[in-house]
Design a protein around this motif. Structure first.
Motif, PDB file in Angstrom:
ATOM      1  N   ILE A  77      76.966  27.691  46.945  1.00 31.06           N
ATOM      2  CA  ILE A  77      76.277  27.970  45.685  1.00 31.06           C
ATOM      3  C   ILE A  77      75.018  27.119  45.503  1.00 31.06           C
ATOM      4  O   ILE A  77      74.102  27.527  44.800  1.00 31.06           O
ATOM      5  CB  ILE A  77      77.223  27.805  44.473  1.00 31.06           C
ATOM      6  CG1 ILE A  77      77.719  26.365  44.342  1.00 31.06           C
ATOM      7  CG2 ILE A  77      78.370  28.786  44.550  1.00 31.06           C
ATOM      8  CD1 ILE A  77      78.465  26.088  43.059  1.00 31.06           C
ATOM      9  N   TYR A  78      74.959  25.967  46.155  1.00 29.84           N
ATOM     10  CA  TYR A  78      73.765  25.130  46.039  1.00 29.84           C
ATOM     11  C   TYR A  78      72.603  25.764  46.796  1.00 29.84           C
ATOM     12  O   TYR A  78      71.500  25.895  46.263  1.00 29.84           O
ATOM     13  CB  TYR A  78      74.044  23.718  46.544  1.00 29.84           C
ATOM     14  CG  TYR A  78      72.924  22.757  46.265  1.00 29.84           C
ATOM     15  CD1 TYR A  78      72.802  22.153  45.023  1.00 29.84           C
ATOM     16  CD2 TYR A  78      71.968  22.460  47.231  1.00 29.84           C
ATOM     17  CE1 TYR A  78      71.766  21.284  44.734  1.00 29.84           C
ATOM     18  CE2 TYR A  78      70.928  21.589  46.956  1.00 29.84           C
ATOM     19  CZ  TYR A  78      70.829  21.011  45.718  1.00 29.84           C
ATOM     20  OH  TYR A  78      69.786  20.152  45.449  1.00 29.84           O
ATOM     21  N   ILE A  83      72.571  26.489  41.334  1.00 32.81           N
ATOM     22  CA  ILE A  83      72.581  25.215  40.624  1.00 32.81           C
ATOM     23  C   ILE A  83      71.155  24.922  40.161  1.00 32.81           C
ATOM     24  O   ILE A  83      70.251  24.752  40.969  1.00 32.81           O
ATOM     25  CB  ILE A  83      73.103  24.072  41.520  1.00 32.81           C
ATOM     26  CG1 ILE A  83      74.491  24.396  42.072  1.00 32.81           C
ATOM     27  CG2 ILE A  83      73.100  22.751  40.754  1.00 32.81           C
ATOM     28  CD1 ILE A  83      75.556  24.598  41.021  1.00 32.81           C
ATOM     29  N   TYR A  84      70.961  24.879  38.860  1.00 30.75           N
ATOM     30  CA  TYR A  84      69.635  24.628  38.297  1.00 30.75           C
ATOM     31  C   TYR A  84      69.372  23.154  38.064  1.00 30.75           C
ATOM     32  O   TYR A  84      68.228  22.737  38.033  1.00 30.75           O
ATOM     33  CB  TYR A  84      69.458  25.394  36.989  1.00 30.75           C
ATOM     34  CG  TYR A  84      69.241  26.874  37.161  1.00 30.75           C
ATOM     35  CD1 TYR A  84      69.054  27.458  38.405  1.00 30.75           C
ATOM     36  CD2 TYR A  84      69.233  27.709  36.064  1.00 30.75           C
ATOM     37  CE1 TYR A  84      68.854  28.807  38.558  1.00 30.75           C
ATOM     38  CE2 TYR A  84      69.022  29.069  36.190  1.00 30.75           C
ATOM     39  CZ  TYR A  84      68.833  29.627  37.444  1.00 30.75           C
ATOM     40  OH  TYR A  84      68.631  30.963  37.585  1.00 30.75           O
ATOM     41  N   GLY A  85      70.408  22.366  37.877  1.00 25.28           N
ATOM     42  CA  GLY A  85      70.195  20.946  37.644  1.00 25.28           C
ATOM     43  C   GLY A  85      71.481  20.161  37.622  1.00 25.28           C
ATOM     44  O   GLY A  85      72.537  20.685  37.266  1.00 25.28           O
ATOM     45  N   VAL A  86      71.390  18.908  38.035  1.00 25.19           N
ATOM     46  CA  VAL A  86      72.519  17.980  38.009  1.00 25.19           C
ATOM     47  C   VAL A  86      72.019  16.709  37.340  1.00 25.19           C
ATOM     48  O   VAL A  86      71.053  16.101  37.792  1.00 25.19           O
ATOM     49  CB  VAL A  86      73.035  17.666  39.429  1.00 25.19           C
ATOM     50  CG1 VAL A  86      74.133  16.617  39.382  1.00 25.19           C
ATOM     51  CG2 VAL A  86      73.521  18.923  40.125  1.00 25.19           C
ATOM     52  N   VAL A  96      76.237  19.680  34.910  1.00 22.75           N
ATOM     53  CA  VAL A  96      75.677  20.610  35.891  1.00 22.75           C
ATOM     54  C   VAL A  96      75.240  21.872  35.159  1.00 22.75           C
ATOM     55  O   VAL A  96      76.024  22.472  34.424  1.00 22.75           O
ATOM     56  CB  VAL A  96      76.724  20.959  36.979  1.00 22.75           C
ATOM     57  CG1 VAL A  96      76.158  21.960  37.974  1.00 22.75           C
ATOM     58  CG2 VAL A  96      77.205  19.709  37.684  1.00 22.75           C
ATOM     59  N   GLN A  97      73.975  22.259  35.352  1.00 23.64           N
ATOM     60  CA  GLN A  97      73.481  23.515  34.815  1.00 23.64           C
ATOM     61  C   GLN A  97      73.459  24.512  35.965  1.00 23.64           C
ATOM     62  O   GLN A  97      72.845  24.259  37.004  1.00 23.64           O
ATOM     63  CB  GLN A  97      72.057  23.378  34.241  1.00 23.64           C
ATOM     64  CG  GLN A  97      71.967  22.518  33.005  1.00 23.64           C
ATOM     65  CD  GLN A  97      72.026  21.036  33.310  1.00 23.64           C
ATOM     66  OE1 GLN A  97      71.507  20.586  34.316  1.00 23.64           O
ATOM     67  NE2 GLN A  97      72.688  20.284  32.454  1.00 23.64           N
ATOM     68  N   PRO A 137      66.772  33.943  34.797  1.00 28.98           N
ATOM     69  CA  PRO A 137      67.744  34.680  35.602  1.00 28.98           C
ATOM     70  C   PRO A 137      67.595  34.347  37.086  1.00 28.98           C
ATOM     71  O   PRO A 137      66.507  34.030  37.559  1.00 28.98           O
ATOM     72  CB  PRO A 137      67.423  36.144  35.317  1.00 28.98           C
ATOM     73  CG  PRO A 137      66.038  36.157  34.782  1.00 28.98           C
ATOM     74  CD  PRO A 137      65.790  34.814  34.168  1.00 28.98           C
ATOM     75  N   TRP A 138      68.706  34.429  37.784  1.00 28.84           N
ATOM     76  CA  TRP A 138      68.699  34.150  39.223  1.00 28.84           C
ATOM     77  C   TRP A 138      67.983  35.274  39.951  1.00 28.84           C
ATOM     78  O   TRP A 138      68.103  36.454  39.600  1.00 28.84           O
ATOM     79  CB  TRP A 138      70.139  34.028  39.741  1.00 28.84           C
ATOM     80  CG  TRP A 138      70.190  33.758  41.217  1.00 28.84           C
ATOM     81  CD1 TRP A 138      70.124  32.549  41.820  1.00 28.84           C
ATOM     82  CD2 TRP A 138      70.306  34.723  42.265  1.00 28.84           C
ATOM     83  NE1 TRP A 138      70.188  32.695  43.181  1.00 28.84           N
ATOM     84  CE2 TRP A 138      70.306  34.024  43.471  1.00 28.84           C
ATOM     85  CE3 TRP A 138      70.414  36.106  42.301  1.00 28.84           C
ATOM     86  CZ2 TRP A 138      70.404  34.651  44.709  1.00 28.84           C
ATOM     87  CZ3 TRP A 138      70.506  36.738  43.533  1.00 28.84           C
ATOM     88  CH2 TRP A 138      70.503  36.010  44.716  1.00 28.84           C
ATOM     89  N   ASP A 139      67.240  34.920  40.994  1.00 29.43           N
ATOM     90  CA  ASP A 139      66.660  35.916  41.893  1.00 29.43           C
ATOM     91  C   ASP A 139      66.690  35.343  43.307  1.00 29.43           C
ATOM     92  O   ASP A 139      66.831  34.133  43.493  1.00 29.43           O
ATOM     93  CB  ASP A 139      65.237  36.312  41.465  1.00 29.43           C
ATOM     94  CG  ASP A 139      64.267  35.160  41.511  1.00 29.43           C
ATOM     95  OD1 ASP A 139      63.922  34.704  42.620  1.00 29.43           O
ATOM     96  OD2 ASP A 139      63.846  34.715  40.429  1.00 29.43           O
ATOM     97  N   PRO A 140      66.577  36.186  44.315  1.00 27.45           N
ATOM     98  CA  PRO A 140      66.692  35.711  45.699  1.00 27.45           C
ATOM     99  C   PRO A 140      65.658  34.658  46.098  1.00 27.45           C
ATOM    100  O   PRO A 140      65.865  33.939  47.073  1.00 27.45           O
ATOM    101  CB  PRO A 140      66.509  36.984  46.531  1.00 27.45           C
ATOM    102  CG  PRO A 140      66.932  38.090  45.632  1.00 27.45           C
ATOM    103  CD  PRO A 140      66.526  37.653  44.259  1.00 27.45           C
ATOM    104  N   GLN A 141      64.575  34.512  45.369  1.00 27.00           N
ATOM    105  CA  GLN A 141      63.569  33.505  45.694  1.00 27.00           C
ATOM    106  C   GLN A 141      64.079  32.082  45.460  1.00 27.00           C
ATOM    107  O   GLN A 141      63.501  31.127  45.968  1.00 27.00           O
ATOM    108  CB  GLN A 141      62.294  33.742  44.868  1.00 27.00           C
ATOM    109  CG  GLN A 141      61.603  35.048  45.181  1.00 27.00           C
ATOM    110  CD  GLN A 141      61.197  35.151  46.642  1.00 27.00           C
ATOM    111  OE1 GLN A 141      60.730  34.188  47.228  1.00 27.00           O
ATOM    112  NE2 GLN A 141      61.434  36.305  47.228  1.00 27.00           N
TER     113      GLN A 141
END
Length: 154
Positions: A77-78, A83-86, A96-97, A137-141
Motif C-alpha cells: 500500500i505504500y 499512504i498520504y502522510g505519516v 497515518v493519513q 482522490p487516488w490515481d495511478p500517478q
C-alpha cells in the motif's frame, strides 16, 4: 579558388619555449588563510529525530506499511501511493493519513484497521491512529516507479 580563402601552411623546425613562471620567496609576509572547508567537513551530521523522515522510528513505521498488500493488486500500500502522510509525535503517537483506490473498495472496512494494528505493533509506537481521506482522490500517478514496474505500467 580565390586567394582570400586559400589556407597557408608554414613548416617550422622548432618552437621557442615560453619562459617559466617565477615565484618569489615571501615567507615572512605570507600568511595562509583559514580553510573553511576543513571545519565544515569535520562536523558530524545531526541525527534525525526518531519521528521525522529519516529517523529510525519513522523508517520502522514505513517498513511496517510496506508489509501490507492490497488484496487485489500485488503491490504494497505504500508503493501503491495509498499512504498520504505519516506523523509521529515525540511521545510515540502515530497518525497515518491514507486513502483507498476507490470508495467502493472491498477492503474499505478492514484495511484501515489492519494499518492501525500494524503501525501500532512497531516498537516505540504507543498509539496508532488511521485517518481515511478521499481528497485528493487516488490515481495511478501516485504509485512509485517500483509499483509501476511490477504492474507493467513502466
Amino acid at each position: 579558388m580565390n586567394e582570400e580563402r586559400k589556407i597557408a601552411v608554414e613548416e617550422v623546425d622548432a618552437v621557442e619555449t615560453p619562459p617559466k613562471a617565477r615565484v618569489e620567496e615571501v615567507h615572512e609576509t605570507f600568511e595562509r588563510k583559514r580553510d573553511y572547508l576543513a571545519g565544515f567537513l569535520s562536523q558530524k551530521p545531526e541525527p534525525h529525530p526518531a519521528g521525522e523522515p529519516g529517523g529510525d522510528l519513522y523508517e520502522s513505521v514505513i517498513t511496517a506499511l510496506k508489509e501490507i498488500y492490497d488484496p487485489e493488486i500485488p503491490v504494497n500500500i505504500y508503493d501503491l501511493g495509498l499512504i498520504y502522510g505519516v506523523d509521529i509525535t515525540a511521545d510515540g503517537h502515530a497518525s497515518v493519513q491514507m486513502t483507498l483506490t476507490t470508495p467502493h473498495c472491498p477492503v474499505a472496512e478492514s484495511m484501515p484497521g489492519e494499518v492501525e494494528l500494524r503501525v501500532g505493533s512497531v516498537p516505540g509506537i504507543g498509539h496508532a491512529e488511521v485517518n481515511l481521506v478521499w481528497d485528493p482522490p487516488w490515481d495511478p500517478q501516485k504509485m512509485t516507479d517500483d509499483a509501476k514496474l511490477e504492474l507493467g505500467m513502466l
